[in-house]
Design a protein around this motif. Structure first.
Motif, short mmCIF file in Angstrom:
data_model
loop_
_atom_site.label_atom_id
_atom_site.label_comp_id
_atom_site.label_asym_id
_atom_site.label_seq_id
_atom_site.Cartn_x
_atom_site.Cartn_y
_atom_site.Cartn_z
N VAL A 1 0.87 -1.17 0.00
CA VAL A 1 0.00 0.00 0.00
C VAL A 1 0.91 1.22 0.00
N LYS A 2 0.85 1.97 -1.09
CA LYS A 2 1.65 3.19 -1.19
C LYS A 2 0.89 4.37 -0.60
N HIS A 3 1.65 5.41 -0.30
CA HIS A 3 1.08 6.67 0.17
C HIS A 3 1.76 7.80 -0.58
N ARG A 4 1.29 9.00 -0.38
CA ARG A 4 1.80 10.12 -1.19
C ARG A 4 3.28 10.42 -0.97
N ASP A 5 3.86 9.93 0.13
CA ASP A 5 5.28 10.14 0.38
C ASP A 5 6.13 8.94 -0.02
N SER A 6 5.52 7.93 -0.65
CA SER A 6 6.29 6.79 -1.17
C SER A 6 7.24 7.30 -2.25
N ARG A 7 8.30 6.55 -2.50
CA ARG A 7 9.29 7.03 -3.47
C ARG A 7 8.72 7.17 -4.88
N THR B 1 -2.53 9.66 2.69
CA THR B 1 -1.48 9.95 3.66
C THR B 1 -0.88 8.63 4.18
N TYR B 2 0.24 8.75 4.86
CA TYR B 2 0.86 7.58 5.49
C TYR B 2 -0.14 6.94 6.45
N GLU B 3 -0.83 7.76 7.24
CA GLU B 3 -1.78 7.26 8.22
C GLU B 3 -2.94 6.53 7.55
N GLU C 1 -1.66 3.24 6.40
CA GLU C 1 -1.48 2.35 7.55
C GLU C 1 -2.82 1.75 7.98
N GLN C 2 -3.87 2.55 8.02
CA GLN C 2 -5.21 2.03 8.36
C GLN C 2 -5.66 0.99 7.35
N LEU C 3 -5.42 1.27 6.07
CA LEU C 3 -5.82 0.36 5.00
C LEU C 3 -5.09 -0.97 5.10
N ILE C 4 -3.78 -0.94 5.28
CA ILE C 4 -3.03 -2.20 5.32
C ILE C 4 -3.35 -2.99 6.59
N LYS C 5 -3.65 -2.30 7.68
CA LYS C 5 -4.05 -3.02 8.90
C LYS C 5 -5.41 -3.69 8.71
N ARG C 6 -6.29 -3.05 7.95
CA ARG C 6 -7.58 -3.68 7.62
C ARG C 6 -7.35 -4.94 6.78
N TYR C 7 -6.42 -4.85 5.81
CA TYR C 7 -6.10 -6.02 5.00
C TYR C 7 -5.51 -7.14 5.87
#
Length: 179
Positions: free
Chosen positions: A78-84, A97-99, A102-108
């Motif tokens: 799961v990428k976010h806007r600050d990913s490379r 956002t990173y947050e 993080e919520q999305l990947i924790k749901r997965y």
């Protein structure tokens, strides 16, 4: 396939790279090709199309044998806007956002841990990595082949185990050791 089936704008189609064995997007009239879907793509339709026609969840692990010093793993990214590189085959511009990532990947992770779905099944439609077309399977790799945080987590896993959330410059990962 028509654009209604794939969710791609008119004239665009999904093709498979001969060298990388990964799907890419091609416009026959302009000869434009790209790894990320073009602007105007209906991402929900594209996800359904990719899951149906470009998934390789049926690859048998028995067909592989581990080369010396290498392991085989799959992941869901799961990428976010600050990913490379904040773009993927699913989204041409990632703005979460990173947050939020993080919520999305924790749901997965919760869905996988509950047994509702496998990492491979979720990676096929939800991963921001082009390995989604292979159920997240990255094949075999040795130490030094991946980003350090990813590699450290993957090499600590036993066959069949899944990591907690792993953060790298690419984004947030769930990693499952296959071999």
């Amino acid at each position: 396939m028509s654009s209604e089936d794939t969710g791609l704008p008119e004239g665009w189609q999904v093709r498979r790279s001969n060298t990388k064995n990964l799907p890419y997007y091609f416009h026959a009239a302009t000869k434009d090709s790209r790894w990320e879907p073009p602007a105007g793509t209906d991402t929900d339709k594209l996800k359904r199309y990719m899951a149906q026609y470009h998934s390789s969840r049926s690859i048998s692990s028995a067909a592989f044998s581990a080369p010396e010093g290498k392991i085989r793993a799959a992941h869901l990214l799961v990428k976010h806007r600050d990913s490379r590189r904040p773009a993927s085959w699913r989204e041409p511009k990632i703005t979460r956002t990173y947050e939020e990532a993080e919520q999305l990947i924790k749901r997965y992770m919760d869905q996988i841990n509950s047994g509702d779905v496998t990492l491979s099944e979720l990676a096929t439609t939800e991963s921001d990595c082009s390995s989604a077309s292979k159920g997240g399977d990255l094949g075999f790799f040795a130490k030094g082949d991946m980003q350090k945080e990813f590699e450290d987590a993957a090499f600590q896993l036993k066959k069949g185990e899944m990591s907690n959330v792993v953060a790298t410059a690419s984004g947030l990962h769930l990693i499952q050791r296959l071999e």
